[in-house]
Write a protein that holds these residues in place. Sequence first.
Motif, PDB file in Angstrom:
ATOM      1  N   HIS A  21       6.642  -8.248  -8.833  1.00  0.00           N
ATOM      2  CA  HIS A  21       7.165  -7.519  -7.603  1.00  0.00           C
ATOM      3  C   HIS A  21       8.263  -8.452  -6.916  1.00  0.00           C
ATOM      4  O   HIS A  21       8.670  -8.280  -5.669  1.00  0.00           O
ATOM      5  CB  HIS A  21       6.030  -7.471  -6.508  1.00  0.00           C
ATOM      6  N   MET A  25       9.263  -3.202 -12.600  1.00  0.00           N
ATOM      7  CA  MET A  25       9.156  -3.223 -10.890  1.00  0.00           C
ATOM      8  C   MET A  25       8.398  -1.934 -10.421  1.00  0.00           C
ATOM      9  O   MET A  25       8.413  -0.844 -11.105  1.00  0.00           O
ATOM     10  CB  MET A  25      10.391  -3.493 -10.172  1.00  0.00           C
ATOM     11  N   GLN A  42       5.781  -0.310  -6.819  1.00  0.00           N
ATOM     12  CA  GLN A  42       5.017  -0.634  -5.780  1.00  0.00           C
ATOM     13  C   GLN A  42       3.621  -1.051  -6.286  1.00  0.00           C
ATOM     14  O   GLN A  42       3.286  -0.543  -7.587  1.00  0.00           O
ATOM     15  CB  GLN A  42       4.777   0.140  -4.613  1.00  0.00           C
ATOM     16  N   SER A  43       2.584  -1.657  -5.540  1.00  0.00           N
ATOM     17  CA  SER A  43       1.230  -2.100  -6.031  1.00  0.00           C
ATOM     18  C   SER A  43       0.638  -0.698  -6.354  1.00  0.00           C
ATOM     19  O   SER A  43       0.641   0.118  -5.656  1.00  0.00           O
ATOM     20  CB  SER A  43       0.529  -2.737  -4.928  1.00  0.00           C
ATOM     21  N   TRP A  69      11.725   1.589  -2.399  1.00  0.00           N
ATOM     22  CA  TRP A  69      10.786   0.577  -2.909  1.00  0.00           C
ATOM     23  C   TRP A  69      10.316  -0.088  -1.572  1.00  0.00           C
ATOM     24  O   TRP A  69      11.126  -0.306  -0.577  1.00  0.00           O
ATOM     25  CB  TRP A  69      11.553  -0.568  -3.572  1.00  0.00           C
TER      26      TRP A  69
END
Length: 253
Positions: free
Chosen positions: A204, A41, A43-44, A253
Amino acid sequence: MKKTVLSARNLCKSFAHNGGQLHILTQVNLDLYEGDFTVIMGQSGSGKSTLLYSLSGMDRATSGEVIYKDENVVKMNEKKLATIRHEDFGFIFQQMYLVSNLTLFENVAVPGYLNKEKTSKQVDEKASGLLDKVGLTKVKTHLPKQVSGGEQQRCAIARAVINEPKLLFADEPTGALNRKNTKEVLDLLTNLNENGQSILMVTHDMKAALRANRVIYLEDGNIVGELSLPPYKKEDEKSRETQLNAWLTSLEW
């Protein structure tokens, strides 16, 4: 002690950008273990998919090592890479990439025909069994465009495991699906894992991550956190979600 399936050591990935280097992965060290359902996982833009592609040999890392069966994937020639991707690794993507003019059965069976250790009859039987397992028996003669997105993804999962991969790589496999189809796909992946399939999945989606027994958090191309969870049980989902959410919150996150 768990058996290591694949290891990354000091893994780096960079791209030329505006006369300099854009660093996507920086000195990543990671061991993947047999039987684990591992989720990445972050963030973009954190490098999740780049890490998955670099580990699987779909993309070549700039430096470092990816050790599989005592060999460095980063240094393999294209022929050897193609062999392990076909024989030892399975792949599921957000876009299913089914061959449009082949039936669902043919999409699953064709990769199996390339396995010289099985006869065509054995592959056909295996493909039919997998399609039955993923609930597609009644539509196996349909073309991809004739079935739903969820059915296409279930077909893609069957195709990915036709050659019994040592490691199954999944990049946002539920990203294009609705809630019902997402649950069906996650149930399939969970069932595969319960039967011994090692899985590495990028997501995500909190609901998807709950299926993992190990969650890795990536930030700016570095692993900054890891959470261990017991094997997934539906009755424990609420407590798992609370634990995972608290951990992700602590990582901003």
